[in-house]
Design a protein around this motif. Structure first.
Motif, PDB file in Angstrom:
ATOM      1  N   ILE A   1      -3.359  -3.546  -6.640  1.00  0.00           N
ATOM      2  CA  ILE A   1      -3.871  -5.015  -7.282  1.00  0.00           C
ATOM      3  C   ILE A   1      -2.773  -5.852  -7.806  1.00  0.00           C
ATOM      4  N   ASP A   2      -2.182  -5.181  -8.636  1.00  0.00           N
ATOM      5  CA  ASP A   2      -1.120  -6.067  -9.595  1.00  0.00           C
ATOM      6  C   ASP A   2      -0.016  -6.417  -8.516  1.00  0.00           C
TER       7      ASP A   2
ATOM      8  N   GLN B   1       0.822  -1.309   0.038  1.00  0.00           N
ATOM      9  CA  GLN B   1       0.008  -0.139  -0.080  1.00  0.00           C
ATOM     10  C   GLN B   1       0.952   1.376   0.062  1.00  0.00           C
ATOM     11  N   GLN B   2       1.945   1.249   0.808  1.00  0.00           N
ATOM     12  CA  GLN B   2       2.604   2.279   0.670  1.00  0.00           C
ATOM     13  C   GLN B   2       3.715   2.578  -0.531  1.00  0.00           C
ATOM     14  N   LEU B   3       4.020   1.364  -1.147  1.00  0.00           N
ATOM     15  CA  LEU B   3       4.978   1.347  -2.348  1.00  0.00           C
ATOM     16  C   LEU B   3       4.054   1.826  -3.402  1.00  0.00           C
TER      17      LEU B   3
ATOM     18  N   ILE C   1      -6.577  -4.654  -0.644  1.00  0.00           N
ATOM     19  CA  ILE C   1      -7.370  -3.885  -1.593  1.00  0.00           C
ATOM     20  C   ILE C   1      -8.620  -3.083  -1.304  1.00  0.00           C
ATOM     21  N   ARG C   2      -9.394  -3.839  -0.153  1.00  0.00           N
ATOM     22  CA  ARG C   2     -10.424  -2.911   0.156  1.00  0.00           C
ATOM     23  C   ARG C   2      -9.810  -1.725   0.992  1.00  0.00           C
TER      24      ARG C   2
ATOM     25  N   ASP D   1      -3.010   5.316 -11.781  1.00  0.00           N
ATOM     26  CA  ASP D   1      -3.797   4.712 -11.029  1.00  0.00           C
ATOM     27  C   ASP D   1      -3.216   3.683  -9.879  1.00  0.00           C
ATOM     28  N   ASP D   2      -3.179   4.258  -8.735  1.00  0.00           N
ATOM     29  CA  ASP D   2      -2.619   3.647  -7.645  1.00  0.00           C
ATOM     30  C   ASP D   2      -3.126   2.420  -7.081  1.00  0.00           C
ATOM     31  N   ASN D   3      -4.479   2.455  -7.010  1.00  0.00           N
ATOM     32  CA  ASN D   3      -5.138   1.073  -6.988  1.00  0.00           C
ATOM     33  C   ASN D   3      -4.822  -0.229  -7.791  1.00  0.00           C
TER      34      ASN D   3
END
Length: 171
Positions: free
Chosen positions: A50-51, A35-37, A122-123, A44-46
């Motif tokens: 996910i990737d 999440q921090q990376l 992811i949530r 698109d950060d999200n």
């Protein structure tokens, strides 16, 4: 019957290995760090989160497959239990298939555990600004799940002398 017995024994021996628990904990920590990376991109950060989560599950699964399979087979050869099993009326292809199914079951459990951590990450989504709020249910339920698994493993290890790592992973 023989196939299920060999697969069940291999599954139990795979989960009892300390490297199994260590790699799952490393994968869980990597999910938190993802999440921090993922916040250091301009697009698109999200999607990147996910990737990265799927890549982490794949990489940990790959390492677990290598370490678990070699650990189970080397301990069988080292303890000479493979000779006693093969000397029974068990064919070699059946023995290999049982070992494969046992290791595949252990990897499936690890992928399931890491997928739960990935879904939590992811949530929660990537926090792009300091004003973003932390998703409280993710933090509470994630810490609660790890705490219950640790407590259950310590309790069953102390009272029933079960292996801590296998109860922790299955808990």
């Amino acid at each position: 019957q023989q196939l299920l017995t060999i697969a069940g024994n291999t599954f139990t021996e795979s989960i009892r290995q300390p490297i199994f628990t260590v790699l799952i904990l490393v994968g869980a920590l990597a999910m938190v760090m993802n999440q921090q990376l993922a916040a250091y991109t301009f697009t698109d950060d999200n999607k990147l989160l996910i990737d990265m989560a799927l890549s982490t599950v794949f990489l940990i699964g790959l390492l677990l497959a290598a370490f678990t399979a070699t650990g189970v087979l080397s301990s069988e050869i080292e303890n000479r239990t493979v000779l006693s099993v093969v000397s029974k009326p068990v064919s070699r292809p059946l023995f290999v298939a049982g070992k494969y199914l046992g290791v595949a079951g252990a990897i499936a459990v690890a992928v399931h555990v890491l997928s739960v951590f990935a879904m939590f990450a992811i949530r929660h989504r990537v926090m792009t600004r300091a004003s973003d709020h932390i998703d409280q249910p993710v933090v509470v339920f994630g810490l609660l799940a790890v705490g219950i698994a640790l407590g259950l493993a310590a309790w069953s290890n102390y009272l029933f002398r079960r292996v801590f790592t296998s109860v922790f992973v299955m808990g």
